[in-house]
Design a protein around this motif. Structure first.
Motif, PDB file in Angstrom:
ATOM      1  N   ALA A 133       0.823  -1.208   0.000  1.00 52.43           N
ATOM      2  CA  ALA A 133       0.000   0.000   0.000  1.00 52.43           C
ATOM      3  C   ALA A 133       0.861   1.264   0.000  1.00 52.43           C
ATOM      4  O   ALA A 133       0.506   2.275  -0.613  1.00 52.43           O
ATOM      5  CB  ALA A 133      -0.930  -0.005   1.211  1.00 52.43           C
ATOM      6  N   LEU A 134       2.003   1.212   0.699  1.00 49.73           N
ATOM      7  CA  LEU A 134       2.881   2.372   0.796  1.00 49.73           C
ATOM      8  C   LEU A 134       3.745   2.560  -0.442  1.00 49.73           C
ATOM      9  O   LEU A 134       4.283   3.659  -0.664  1.00 49.73           O
ATOM     10  CB  LEU A 134       3.801   2.238   2.020  1.00 49.73           C
ATOM     11  N   ARG A 135       3.884   1.535  -1.234  1.00 50.43           N
ATOM     12  CA  ARG A 135       4.834   1.578  -2.348  1.00 50.43           C
ATOM     13  C   ARG A 135       4.603   2.761  -3.292  1.00 50.43           C
ATOM     14  O   ARG A 135       5.567   3.463  -3.644  1.00 50.43           O
ATOM     15  CB  ARG A 135       4.792   0.248  -3.097  1.00 50.43           C
ATOM     16  N   PRO A 136       3.370   3.053  -3.728  1.00 46.46           N
ATOM     17  CA  PRO A 136       3.190   4.213  -4.618  1.00 46.46           C
ATOM     18  C   PRO A 136       3.592   5.537  -3.970  1.00 46.46           C
ATOM     19  O   PRO A 136       4.076   6.442  -4.657  1.00 46.46           O
ATOM     20  CB  PRO A 136       1.691   4.186  -4.933  1.00 46.46           C
ATOM     21  N   VAL A 137       3.390   5.655  -2.668  1.00 47.91           N
ATOM     22  CA  VAL A 137       3.794   6.867  -1.959  1.00 47.91           C
ATOM     23  C   VAL A 137       5.310   7.025  -2.025  1.00 47.91           C
ATOM     24  O   VAL A 137       5.838   8.101  -2.344  1.00 47.91           O
ATOM     25  CB  VAL A 137       3.326   6.810  -0.490  1.00 47.91           C
ATOM     26  N   LEU A 138       6.026   5.946  -1.755  1.00 51.32           N
ATOM     27  CA  LEU A 138       7.485   5.995  -1.753  1.00 51.32           C
ATOM     28  C   LEU A 138       8.047   6.118  -3.154  1.00 51.32           C
ATOM     29  O   LEU A 138       9.094   6.737  -3.356  1.00 51.32           O
ATOM     30  CB  LEU A 138       8.032   4.754  -1.050  1.00 51.32           C
ATOM     31  N   ASP A 139       7.356   5.548  -4.129  1.00 53.30           N
ATOM     32  CA  ASP A 139       7.811   5.663  -5.519  1.00 53.30           C
ATOM     33  C   ASP A 139       7.891   7.124  -5.954  1.00 53.30           C
ATOM     34  O   ASP A 139       8.718   7.487  -6.801  1.00 53.30           O
ATOM     35  CB  ASP A 139       6.861   4.916  -6.464  1.00 53.30           C
ATOM     36  N   ALA A 140       7.033   7.970  -5.397  1.00 54.93           N
ATOM     37  CA  ALA A 140       6.958   9.364  -5.829  1.00 54.93           C
ATOM     38  C   ALA A 140       7.936  10.276  -5.094  1.00 54.93           C
ATOM     39  O   ALA A 140       8.057  11.457  -5.442  1.00 54.93           O
ATOM     40  CB  ALA A 140       5.530   9.880  -5.622  1.00 54.93           C
ATOM     41  N   ALA A 141       8.637   9.763  -4.073  1.00 53.24           N
ATOM     42  CA  ALA A 141       9.488  10.612  -3.239  1.00 53.24           C
ATOM     43  C   ALA A 141      10.889  10.744  -3.821  1.00 53.24           C
ATOM     44  O   ALA A 141      11.456   9.792  -4.359  1.00 53.24           O
ATOM     45  CB  ALA A 141       9.562  10.045  -1.828  1.00 53.24           C
ATOM     46  N   ASP A 142      11.469  11.938  -3.685  1.00 51.49           N
ATOM     47  CA  ASP A 142      12.864  12.179  -4.062  1.00 51.49           C
ATOM     48  C   ASP A 142      13.816  11.837  -2.925  1.00 51.49           C
ATOM     49  O   ASP A 142      14.933  11.371  -3.151  1.00 51.49           O
ATOM     50  CB  ASP A 142      13.060  13.647  -4.449  1.00 51.49           C
ATOM     51  N   VAL A 143      13.384  12.106  -1.697  1.00 51.28           N
ATOM     52  CA  VAL A 143      14.197  11.872  -0.503  1.00 51.28           C
ATOM     53  C   VAL A 143      13.325  11.190   0.531  1.00 51.28           C
ATOM     54  O   VAL A 143      12.177  11.599   0.753  1.00 51.28           O
ATOM     55  CB  VAL A 143      14.750  13.200   0.069  1.00 51.28           C
ATOM     56  N   VAL A 144      13.869  10.146   1.173  1.00 49.19           N
ATOM     57  CA  VAL A 144      13.151   9.432   2.238  1.00 49.19           C
ATOM     58  C   VAL A 144      14.004   9.461   3.498  1.00 49.19           C
ATOM     59  O   VAL A 144      15.184   9.074   3.469  1.00 49.19           O
ATOM     60  CB  VAL A 144      12.857   7.975   1.833  1.00 49.19           C
TER      61      VAL A 144
END
Length: 320
Positions: free
Chosen positions: A132-143
């Motif tokens: 479920a979180l994968r699309p959110v993280l896919d869009a991030a430049d920095v985590v």
């Protein structure tokens, strides 16, 4: 907790009863993207920075920070800021009377980020959440992944193979030690995950201090705000945060426990430097020694189960 308490007592540590209360995150569970995820866009274009708490459900300091930010109405001036309460199900079971028990429900959420695992047939609570979180993280430049520590040791940054991530951690400057490693044999961490088509990622894991301490939450706040300033999401120049010269260490050996009989020769602390040849642990009949001079011990897991990372051994770049 009895074995943990005995080991902590042996290194002079105080009892590990939570001094920090778990936050009431009921208002934030619904999210504005998916459950537990809040995302806000600034008025100017810029980077997308994702700050993650509760990758482990018992590491509540990160949730305390995100709760405080949300209640205060913190918003980015530019770019996008996404705040993630990761393992909501495990956190729901946090009990201050047994505070180590809610790290995860079925498997470690910080070991499931292999592409093959995420896209495979296995089904667990943590994998459902990771997918479920994968699309959110896919869009991030920095985590920035916020963690705390059970065993004694100085705060540090962990980064994977990305030199850009190591450079960013060094720019943050405090805590001064950044450790670059290849992760765990058990599986990829969130910071090791690469979105489809990406060749590198600025993913940084902050080990901010001991679990359940107010100082740990405050350190997370300082680091995260400095990150937002460095990446342009918050206005103004970032505050100087270099009480010590930043240092980069690279892991030269990762020790994975193989038997239930894995035992350290003493309760080593993260950050200790040891001479080459020092006997560190025994895993059944196998002796584990420091491979060379000037080795730095990184986050010993004093009670590892078979298959878990027990210890990382690192060398400082530019000498010992």
């Amino acid at each position: 907790m009895r074995d943990v308490a005995t080991l902590l007592e042996s290194v002079g540590a105080p009892p590990r009863r939570p001094a920090l209360a778990a936050p009431e995150i009921g208002p934030w569970r619904e999210g504005n993207v998916i459950p537990g995820v809040w995302s806000f866009e600034g008025v100017e274009p810029g980077l997308h920075v994702c700050v993650v708490a509760l990758t482990h459900g018992n590491e509540i300091a990160g949730a305390v920070l995100l709760d405080r930010w949300l209640r205060s109405g913190l918003r980015p001036l530019a770019g996008r800021l996404t705040l993630v309460f990761a393992n909501l199900d495990a956190f729901s079971r946090f009990n201050p009377e047994d505070p180590t028990a809610s790290r995860f429900l079925e498997e470690d959420l910080n070991r499931v980020w292999n592409r093959e695992v995420l896209e495979g047939p296995r089904r667990t609570s943590e994998l459902r959440r990771a997918r479920a979180l994968r699309p959110v993280l896919d869009a991030a430049d920095v985590v920035l992944d916020l963690h705390s520590m059970l065993w004694p040791g100085d705060p540090l940054f962990l980064v994977g193979a990305s030199p850009e991530a190591a450079d960013l951690a060094m720019q943050l400057g405090a805590p001064p030690l950044t450790v670059a490693d290849d992760g765990h044999e058990e599986g990829l961490r969130l910071i090791d995950y690469l979105p489809p088509g990406a060749t590198s990622r600025r993913g940084i894991l902050l080990e901010a201090g001991w679990h359940w301490e107010e100082e740990t939450a405050q350190r997370m706040d300082r680091v995260a705000r400095r990150l937002l300033a460095l990446t342009g999401l918050l206005p103004g120049a970032p505050e100087e945060a270099r009480p010590e010269t930043p240092r980069l260490a690279r892991v030269v050996r990762t020790i994975t426990a193989r038997s239930p009989g894995f035992r350290f020769t003493r309760p080593w602390c993260s950050g200790e430097a040891v001479p080459g040849g020092t006997l560190l642990a025994r895993d059944g009949a196998l002796e584990i020694r420091a491979p060379e001079e000037g080795c730095l011990l990184v986050i010993p897991n004093l009670l590892p189960r078979p298959g878990q990372t027990a210890l990382r051994i690192a060398k400082l770049e530019g000498g010992s």
